[in-house]
Design a protein around this motif. Structure first.
Motif: not given
Length: 297
Positions: A35-52, A95-104
């Motif tokens: 969480m902390d590093s993602t915030k820093i990444a956005i602050d310094v200019g990253f706009r593409h976040i890769d997760c799973s 597939v869709r329930p898995s994506l919906e779970s990620s979105l939640r």
């Protein structure tokens, strides 16, 4: 050049920032760091976040994104968010329930890119795109033959926009890259700095990419770190690169990849470092009939 403006167009009309921030955390205690590093990444200019889903930290990464939207640093449409369908949810009805779970977990309405984490069917993914839950769909860890099977599929509705694979100086994926370019599919590189990313996959015999003498010599010439040279090499080949760090200084440093360019003779020298070496061989899947890494590329 403004790094935030550097994007590549996908074959469905959307576009992807060329430098992405990877959020894979190997241990439970690293979730807060995600969480902390993602915030820093956005602050310094990253706009593409890769997760799973597999990384088990989508809640924390989602919180980081939302906090940066709430404090006015970015709008939702400024962020390009990638998630992935894990191997336990490949049956079409999951597939869709898995994506919906990620979105939640993320508390987001849609993801910008949804990838199949390991080779399987694309049909149910297409439905997620139709439903507006994913703007673009792509694949990960597919070899040329598996991509070809998708592209030749009767009634294919959406071509995958990208193929996310391990790619670095010791595994430069030049043949797969050529094939992807020929078919208007973008190659996205994970593990771009080698061993540093996969502590669990290495032993003392594993070569440390960033200690490579040729790479280090070129880094000295450009007065840059070996990591920045390794990342710049990929960008100049037309590859989208993911980088991961929990270290604020390094996260900032990675953004400097846009401040210089490698000469073509140095690019050729770096091409010569390829040794088809995988840091992440995914041996746990090698008995599966769709295991992708037995083929040459």
């Amino acid at each position: 050049m403004n790094s935030k403006a550097q994007k590549m167009e996908l074959n469905d009309g959307h576009s992807i920032p060329v430098l992405g921030f990877g959020t894979y955390a190997t241990e439970e205690h690293l979730k807060k760091k995600s969480m902390d590093s993602t915030k820093i990444a956005i602050d310094v200019g990253f706009r593409h976040i890769d997760c799973s889903h597999f990384y088990q930290n989508e809640e924390e990464v989602g919180q980081a994104i939302r906090s940066k939207i709430e404090d006015g640093t970015v709008k939702r449409e400024d962020i390009f968010y990638t998630s992935k369908l894990w191997s336990t949810s490949h049956r079409p009805e999951l597939v869709r329930p898995s994506l919906e779970s990620s979105l939640r977990k993320l508390n987001l309405d849609y993801v910008d890119l949804y990838l199949i984490h390991f080779p399987v069917s694309l049909k149910a993914m297409e439905k997620c795109k139709d439903a507006g839950l994913a703007k673009s769909i792509g694949v990960s860890n597919f070899n040329r033959r598996q991509l070809e099977m998708i592209l030749n599929k009767q009634g294919l509705k959406y071509k995958p926009v990208c193929n996310q694979v391990e790619c670095h100086l010791y595994l430069n994926q030049s043949k797969l890259l050529d094939y992807c370019k020929m078919n208007d599919i973008i190659l996205v590189a994970y593990g771009a700095l080698g061993t540093q990313r996969y502590k669990t996959c290495v032993n003392e015999d594993t070569p440390v990419l960033l200690d490579d003498p040729v790479l280090c010599a070129i880094a000295r010439k450009y007065k840059q770190t070996p990591a920045l040279i390794a990342l710049r090499y990929q960008l100049q080949r037309g590859i989208v690169v993911l980088v991961k760090s929990f270290n604020e200084e390094r996260i900032r440093e990675n953004m400097q990849v846009f401040d210089f360019q490698l000469a073509s003779d140095h690019m050729k020298i770096l091409d010569g470092l390829n040794r088809n070496f995988r840091y992440f061989p995914a041996d746990m899947f090698n008995a599966h009939p769709s295991f992708p890494f037995f083929d040459e590329y």
